[in-house]
Design a protein around this motif. Sequence first.
Motif, PDB file in Angstrom:
ATOM      1  N   ASP A 218      -0.013 -13.244  20.957  1.00  0.00           N
ATOM      2  CA  ASP A 218       0.646 -12.060  20.419  1.00  0.00           C
ATOM      3  C   ASP A 218       0.629 -12.045  18.895  1.00  0.00           C
ATOM      4  N   LEU A 219       0.819 -13.191  18.272  1.00  0.00           N
ATOM      5  CA  LEU A 219       0.755 -13.249  16.813  1.00  0.00           C
ATOM      6  C   LEU A 219      -0.653 -12.924  16.330  1.00  0.00           C
ATOM      7  N   ASN A 220      -1.663 -13.476  16.977  1.00  0.00           N
ATOM      8  CA  ASN A 220      -3.042 -13.181  16.593  1.00  0.00           C
ATOM      9  C   ASN A 220      -3.380 -11.711  16.811  1.00  0.00           C
ATOM     10  N   MET A 221      -2.874 -11.124  17.892  1.00  0.00           N
ATOM     11  CA  MET A 221      -3.096  -9.701  18.154  1.00  0.00           C
ATOM     12  C   MET A 221      -2.446  -8.862  17.057  1.00  0.00           C
ATOM     13  N   ALA A 222      -1.226  -9.203  16.663  1.00  0.00           N
ATOM     14  CA  ALA A 222      -0.535  -8.474  15.592  1.00  0.00           C
ATOM     15  C   ALA A 222      -1.314  -8.585  14.280  1.00  0.00           C
ATOM     16  N   LYS A 223      -1.803  -9.768  13.962  1.00  0.00           N
ATOM     17  CA  LYS A 223      -2.599  -9.955  12.742  1.00  0.00           C
ATOM     18  C   LYS A 223      -3.871  -9.125  12.790  1.00  0.00           C
ATOM     19  N   MET A 224      -4.533  -9.095  13.956  1.00  0.00           N
ATOM     20  CA  MET A 224      -5.755  -8.319  14.113  1.00  0.00           C
ATOM     21  C   MET A 224      -5.466  -6.822  13.921  1.00  0.00           C
ATOM     22  N   LEU A 225      -4.363  -6.343  14.517  1.00  0.00           N
ATOM     23  CA  LEU A 225      -4.003  -4.935  14.355  1.00  0.00           C
ATOM     24  C   LEU A 225      -3.750  -4.589  12.892  1.00  0.00           C
ATOM     25  N   LEU A 226      -3.056  -5.452  12.182  1.00  0.00           N
ATOM     26  CA  LEU A 226      -2.809  -5.216  10.764  1.00  0.00           C
ATOM     27  C   LEU A 226      -4.108  -5.238   9.970  1.00  0.00           C
ATOM     28  N   ARG A 227      -4.958  -6.213  10.240  1.00  0.00           N
ATOM     29  CA  ARG A 227      -6.225  -6.361   9.512  1.00  0.00           C
ATOM     30  C   ARG A 227      -7.131  -5.158   9.747  1.00  0.00           C
ATOM     31  N   ASP A 228      -7.204  -4.698  10.998  1.00  0.00           N
ATOM     32  CA  ASP A 228      -8.169  -3.658  11.355  1.00  0.00           C
ATOM     33  C   ASP A 228      -7.660  -2.228  11.178  1.00  0.00           C
ATOM     34  N   ASN A 229      -6.352  -2.034  11.086  1.00  0.00           N
ATOM     35  CA  ASN A 229      -5.821  -0.672  11.099  1.00  0.00           C
ATOM     36  C   ASN A 229      -4.925  -0.306   9.935  1.00  0.00           C
ATOM     37  N   PHE A 230      -4.626  -1.251   9.064  1.00  0.00           N
ATOM     38  CA  PHE A 230      -3.711  -0.972   7.970  1.00  0.00           C
ATOM     39  C   PHE A 230      -4.298  -1.443   6.655  1.00  0.00           C
ATOM     40  N   LEU A 231      -3.968  -0.738   5.613  1.00  0.00           N
ATOM     41  CA  LEU A 231      -4.321  -1.157   4.269  1.00  0.00           C
ATOM     42  C   LEU A 231      -3.018  -1.589   3.605  1.00  0.00           C
ATOM     43  N   ILE A 232      -2.930  -2.844   3.284  1.00  0.00           N
ATOM     44  CA  ILE A 232      -1.672  -3.412   2.816  1.00  0.00           C
ATOM     45  C   ILE A 232      -1.791  -3.795   1.342  1.00  0.00           C
ATOM     46  N   GLY A 233      -0.865  -3.294   0.544  1.00  0.00           N
ATOM     47  CA  GLY A 233      -0.799  -3.666  -0.862  1.00  0.00           C
ATOM     48  C   GLY A 233       0.120  -4.856  -1.038  1.00  0.00           C
ATOM     49  N   ILE A 234      -0.047  -5.532  -2.161  1.00  0.00           N
ATOM     50  CA  ILE A 234       0.727  -6.745  -2.421  1.00  0.00           C
ATOM     51  C   ILE A 234       1.543  -6.543  -3.690  1.00  0.00           C
ATOM     52  N   LEU A 235       2.818  -6.853  -3.592  1.00  0.00           N
ATOM     53  CA  LEU A 235       3.688  -6.792  -4.754  1.00  0.00           C
ATOM     54  C   LEU A 235       4.660  -7.953  -4.642  1.00  0.00           C
ATOM     55  N   ASP A 236       4.616  -8.859  -5.579  1.00  0.00           N
ATOM     56  CA  ASP A 236       5.519 -10.006  -5.597  1.00  0.00           C
ATOM     57  C   ASP A 236       6.391  -9.876  -6.832  1.00  0.00           C
ATOM     58  N   GLU A 237       7.656  -9.613  -6.619  1.00  0.00           N
ATOM     59  CA  GLU A 237       8.562  -9.381  -7.737  1.00  0.00           C
ATOM     60  C   GLU A 237       8.831 -10.636  -8.556  1.00  0.00           C
ATOM     61  N   ASN A 238       8.491 -11.794  -8.014  1.00  0.00           N
ATOM     62  CA  ASN A 238       8.809 -13.038  -8.709  1.00  0.00           C
ATOM     63  C   ASN A 238       7.655 -13.605  -9.524  1.00  0.00           C
ATOM     64  N   HIS A 239       6.414 -13.337  -9.116  1.00  0.00           N
ATOM     65  CA  HIS A 239       5.273 -13.989  -9.780  1.00  0.00           C
ATOM     66  C   HIS A 239       4.155 -12.988 -10.038  1.00  0.00           C
ATOM     67  N   HIS A 240       3.753 -12.861 -11.256  1.00  0.00           N
ATOM     68  CA  HIS A 240       2.555 -12.102 -11.627  1.00  0.00           C
ATOM     69  C   HIS A 240       2.538 -10.717 -10.995  1.00  0.00           C
ATOM     70  N   GLN A 241       3.654 -10.040 -11.107  1.00  0.00           N
ATOM     71  CA  GLN A 241       3.804  -8.735 -10.465  1.00  0.00           C
ATOM     72  C   GLN A 241       2.677  -7.784 -10.845  1.00  0.00           C
ATOM     73  N   SER A 242       2.365  -7.679 -12.130  1.00  0.00           N
ATOM     74  CA  SER A 242       1.379  -6.684 -12.542  1.00  0.00           C
ATOM     75  C   SER A 242      -0.017  -7.022 -12.029  1.00  0.00           C
TER      76      SER A 242
END
Length: 103
Positions: free
Chosen positions: A58-82
């Motif tokens: 189930d975890l691998n399936m969830a990761k596959m769904l995210l990888r194949d169907n979503f575009l995810i941005g990254i924002l870390d408020e603690n390190h190198h935000q910009s």
Amino acid sequence: RQVSLFYYLQRATWEPTYNTNLQSMTLEDYVNSTWVEENYVVRSLVNKMEGPLDESHDLNMAKMLLRDNFLIGILDENHHQSSLLEESVRRFDTYFGWKPTNK
């Protein structure tokens, strides 16, 4: 999410999931009980809201769904935000074929 849900369900007598046992529980009791939601995001992604999860499948399936169907941005408020935000915007530009415009 779980903390908010716990306090809501303690008082939400109108909810079909209302459980009188939650009224006298502490948050710690709730977290250690069978009533706490487990792996909500994974369950939502694999459409398995009840019953046991198969940890690896189930975890691998969830990761596959995210990888194949979503575009995810990254924002870390603690390190190198910009730099992370800039990398996310660069990925969005590439994915959507956006071209910079001069105004």
